[in-house]
Motif scaffolding. Structure first.
Motif, short mmCIF file in Angstrom:
data_model
loop_
_atom_site.label_atom_id
_atom_site.label_comp_id
_atom_site.label_asym_id
_atom_site.label_seq_id
_atom_site.Cartn_x
_atom_site.Cartn_y
_atom_site.Cartn_z
N CYS A 35 43.88 -12.68 -15.78
CA CYS A 35 43.75 -11.27 -16.11
C CYS A 35 42.28 -10.88 -15.92
N GLU A 36 42.00 -10.01 -14.98
CA GLU A 36 40.61 -9.67 -14.64
C GLU A 36 40.41 -8.16 -14.76
N ARG A 37 39.41 -7.77 -15.53
CA ARG A 37 39.20 -6.33 -15.76
C ARG A 37 38.65 -5.61 -14.52
N CYS A 55 20.81 -16.56 -7.14
CA CYS A 55 20.96 -17.68 -8.06
C CYS A 55 19.70 -18.53 -8.02
N ASP A 56 19.30 -19.05 -9.17
CA ASP A 56 18.09 -19.87 -9.17
C ASP A 56 18.41 -21.37 -9.16
N ILE A 57 19.65 -21.67 -8.84
CA ILE A 57 20.05 -23.08 -8.67
C ILE A 57 20.41 -23.24 -7.19
N LEU A 61 24.14 -27.37 -5.07
CA LEU A 61 24.55 -27.70 -6.43
C LEU A 61 25.37 -26.56 -7.04
N TYR A 62 25.01 -25.32 -6.69
CA TYR A 62 25.73 -24.17 -7.24
C TYR A 62 26.94 -23.88 -6.37
N SER A 63 27.85 -24.83 -6.33
CA SER A 63 29.12 -24.62 -5.63
C SER A 63 30.15 -25.57 -6.22
C1 LIG Z 1 22.08 -11.77 -13.52
C2 LIG Z 1 22.59 -13.15 -13.70
C3 LIG Z 1 22.01 -14.18 -12.99
C4 LIG Z 1 22.47 -15.47 -13.17
N1 LIG Z 1 21.85 -16.44 -12.49
C5 LIG Z 1 22.28 -17.70 -12.65
C6 LIG Z 1 21.62 -18.73 -11.96
O1 LIG Z 1 20.68 -18.47 -11.26
N2 LIG Z 1 22.05 -20.01 -12.12
C7 LIG Z 1 23.13 -20.29 -12.93
O2 LIG Z 1 23.49 -21.47 -13.04
N3 LIG Z 1 23.76 -19.31 -13.60
C8 LIG Z 1 23.35 -18.05 -13.49
N4 LIG Z 1 23.95 -17.06 -14.19
C9 LIG Z 1 25.06 -17.40 -15.07
C10 LIG Z 1 26.37 -17.09 -14.37
O3 LIG Z 1 27.01 -16.10 -15.12
C11 LIG Z 1 27.19 -18.33 -14.27
O4 LIG Z 1 26.52 -19.22 -13.38
C12 LIG Z 1 28.61 -18.10 -13.74
O5 LIG Z 1 28.70 -17.02 -12.84
C13 LIG Z 1 29.57 -17.90 -14.89
O6 LIG Z 1 30.87 -17.76 -14.38
P1 LIG Z 1 32.05 -17.38 -15.34
O7 LIG Z 1 33.25 -17.31 -14.49
O8 LIG Z 1 32.07 -18.33 -16.48
O9 LIG Z 1 31.68 -15.99 -15.97
P2 LIG Z 1 31.48 -14.57 -15.30
O10 LIG Z 1 30.89 -14.68 -13.95
O11 LIG Z 1 30.77 -13.75 -16.30
O12 LIG Z 1 32.97 -14.00 -15.12
C14 LIG Z 1 33.71 -13.58 -16.22
C15 LIG Z 1 34.81 -12.66 -15.75
O13 LIG Z 1 35.58 -12.29 -16.88
C16 LIG Z 1 35.91 -10.93 -16.78
N5 LIG Z 1 36.20 -10.41 -18.11
C17 LIG Z 1 35.35 -10.33 -19.17
N6 LIG Z 1 35.98 -9.80 -20.23
C18 LIG Z 1 37.24 -9.56 -19.84
C19 LIG Z 1 38.38 -9.01 -20.52
N7 LIG Z 1 38.32 -8.65 -21.79
N8 LIG Z 1 39.53 -8.88 -19.83
C20 LIG Z 1 39.62 -9.26 -18.51
N9 LIG Z 1 38.56 -9.79 -17.84
C21 LIG Z 1 37.40 -9.93 -18.50
C22 LIG Z 1 34.70 -10.30 -16.15
O14 LIG Z 1 35.01 -9.06 -15.57
C23 LIG Z 1 34.30 -11.38 -15.15
O15 LIG Z 1 34.93 -11.17 -13.90
C24 LIG Z 1 23.52 -15.76 -14.06
C25 LIG Z 1 24.09 -14.72 -14.79
C26 LIG Z 1 23.63 -13.44 -14.61
C27 LIG Z 1 24.24 -12.35 -15.41
#
Ligand SMILES: Cc1cc2nc3c(=O)[nH]c(=O)nc-3n(C[C@H](O)[C@H](O)[C@H](O)COP(=O)(O)OP(=O)(O)OC[C@H]3O[C@@H](n4cnc5c(N)ncnc54)[C@H](O)[C@@H]3O)c2cc1C
Length: 485
Positions: A35-37, A55-57, A61-63
């Protein structure tokens, strides 16, 4: 109408949700919905479009471990390229058809009598046996608490929701915050604006950025010999594990990095007063450090000013500082980051006895292995409290995904219908994490960071090696749970 039932409901289609989707399909489980908003996968990398977002990684590694990409064009991936990578992975692995877009989880409640989760979304009601939060740690941007900010006479937006329709050319722009996002977009906007005022509470550590394009020959090599990319991935992984040792108090690791940061500042900023203002006063790593070759030069430019006096209020079109200074601006860009402990998760998930996660956590998020919480049966949180390693977030996420997959295997094998982590397992885990956090840069590094929750506890980082976290999450440890069939 009866709610639609699925074995698994995942909330969020970022890197975490898509990664779990891939693993579910590989295990032959296709009764799941993500479920994605938003209208796209990618999460962070879809939502953040500010200039310079990257990304700063390093890419290798960031894959995902299961989706090598020999085509990365840079050593450190930019937002658009990561977004394309997540989209391609979701499509190629068959995850996309399982995603409901524009489907925001509004509330999820555990129904003890029925033994399932009731998930209310903007696209209808769902029920599921297992609920997985993959909403990430940065779902909701935090706004600075400044009197008068809401009445600001000019234009205002958060860097997490960049307003591309607003033209900054020739404007006077205030940037509040000096974290990694600000360090990425400030050099991009500084040449365009008339005046740039950066309000800095704490000077960040900035070290040289080793980013560069990946050559055609390298890409060709990765295609022909994928192991070459793995070698780099492993070497980078080891490097970050080494840096993590420094964060845990090994001065021998930290001293050269801090010396590098100080030399970088000396080289790039000639003005003594500015250099003084930009000198970090805490240990490297206490806050997320910055990799940049153009942040300092942007701040040292003629049209830029760094203001270190705390902001007192916003009055009309002026940002007013404690010393009485008035800084008239046209636009304010907030870049102060996010608050996990105040995230959507805490208000929107209700477990046993009608208690929300927020009630349970009370200002201090705690989860066993960063994943499960007593009182919230059949639920896992990806990227939950104390799960982020000093390494690629994707590595931590894949560790958690393995754990969830093993829990599902145990459920299927043993006919388990309900699992709930025992409070004593959580207590002992938190005790261990707190002990390991004591004396590290995150708790004793001399800064106030988003790694600390509202109670002052270090709740974000897993304070051991990422490899150690992987070992602990390799198997679902049923003994830590109450299981019922
Ligand atoms: C600006 C920025 C730069 C970053 N740079 C780095 C970096 O350099 N290196 C690193 O390791 N990490 C970095 N990060 C952290 C990064 O968020 C993570 O690396 C990774 O993208 C997290 O993935 P995720 O899927 O857990 O969360 P997210 O990418 O946050 O995805 C969460 C998803 O959940 C959805 N969602 C949230 N609430 C709801 C809801 N109630 N209902 C339905 N959908 C919902 C959102 O829309 C989103 O699509 C960075 C983060 C930010 C914000």
């Amino acid at each position: 109408m009866a709610a639609e039932h699925h074995q698994v409901v995942i909330v969020g289609a970022g890197i975490a949700g898509v990664g779990l989707g891939v693993r579910l399909l590989e295990a032959g489980i296709d009764d799941f919905v993500i479920c994605e908003r938003n209208q796209s996968v990618g999460g962070t990398w879809f939502e953040h479009t500010y200039p310079g977002c990257a990304c700063d990684i390093p890419t290798h590694l960031y894959s995902y471990s299961f989706a090598r990409n020999p085509d990365w064009t840079r050593l450190f991936p930019r937002q658009r390229e990561i977004l394309d990578y997540v989209r391609k992975t979701a499509d190629a692995r068959g995850v996309t058809p399982h995603i409901r877009f524009a489907c925001e989880m509004e509330h999820s409640a555990w129904d003890e009598a029925a033994g399932l989760w009731r998930v209310r979304t903007t696209a209808g009601e769902l029920t599921c046996d297992l609920l997985v939060s993959a909403i990430g740690a940065t779902a909701e941007p935090d706004e600075p608490d400044i009197p008068g900010l809401d009445e600001f006479a000019g234009h205002r937006f958060h860097s997490a929701r960049w307003d591309h329709d607003h033209d900054l050319d020739g404007e006077r722009v205030a940037v509040i915050g000096t974290g990694p996002a600000a360090a990425q977009f400030v050099p991009r906007i500084q040449p365009r604006v008339r005046e740039l005022v950066v309000f800095q509470r704490t000077a960040p550590w900035v070290i040289p950025h080793p980013d560069r394009p990946v050559s055609w020959a390298e890409r060709r090599l990765y295609k022909l010999l994928p192991q070459a990319q793995d070698v780099q991935r492993n070497a980078l992984f080891a490097l970050y594990e080494g840096v993590g040792m420094g964060f845990r108090g090994r001065t021998a690791v930290m001293a050269p990095i801090e010396a590098l940061g100080r030399a970088h500042l000396r080289r790039q900023v000639r003005d003594r007063a500015l250099r003084e203002a930009l000198t970090p006063r805490y240990r490297f790593g206490c806050k997320r450090p910055i990799l940049s070759n153009d942040y300092y030069p942007a701040l040292a430019a003629d049209n830029a000013r760094v203001v270190t006096d705390p902001i007192a209020s916003v009055d009309g079109a002026a940002v007013v500082t404690d010393d009485g200074g008035r800084h008239e601006v046209d636009t304010i860009i907030s870049a102060i980051g996010y608050r996990y402990s105040r995230s959507l998760l805490v208000e929107r998930i209700t477990g046993m006895a009608g208690r929300t996660l927020g009630d349970t956590w009370d200002r201090s998020p705690r989860a066993y292995l960063g994943s499960s919480v007593p009182g919230f049966p059949n639920m896992f949180i990806l990227l939950g409290p104390n799960s982020i390693g000093i390494n690629s977030v994707i590595f931590s996420l894949e560790s958690q995904i393995k754990y969830v997959m093993d829990a599902l295997r145990v459920m299927r094998r043993e006919g388990v219908r309900r699992l709930e982590v025992r409070p004593e397992a959580l207590k002992s885990y938190i005790g261990e994490v707190d002990d390991a956090s004591a004396g590290t840069v995150w708790t004793a590094g001399g800064c106030d960071s988003y790694y600390l929750d509202d109670s002052g506890r270090q709740f974000a980082i897993y304070p051991g090696f990422a490899a150690g976290y992987r070992r602990r999450t390799r198997r679902f440890d049923a003994a830590a749970y109450e299981l019922a069939s």
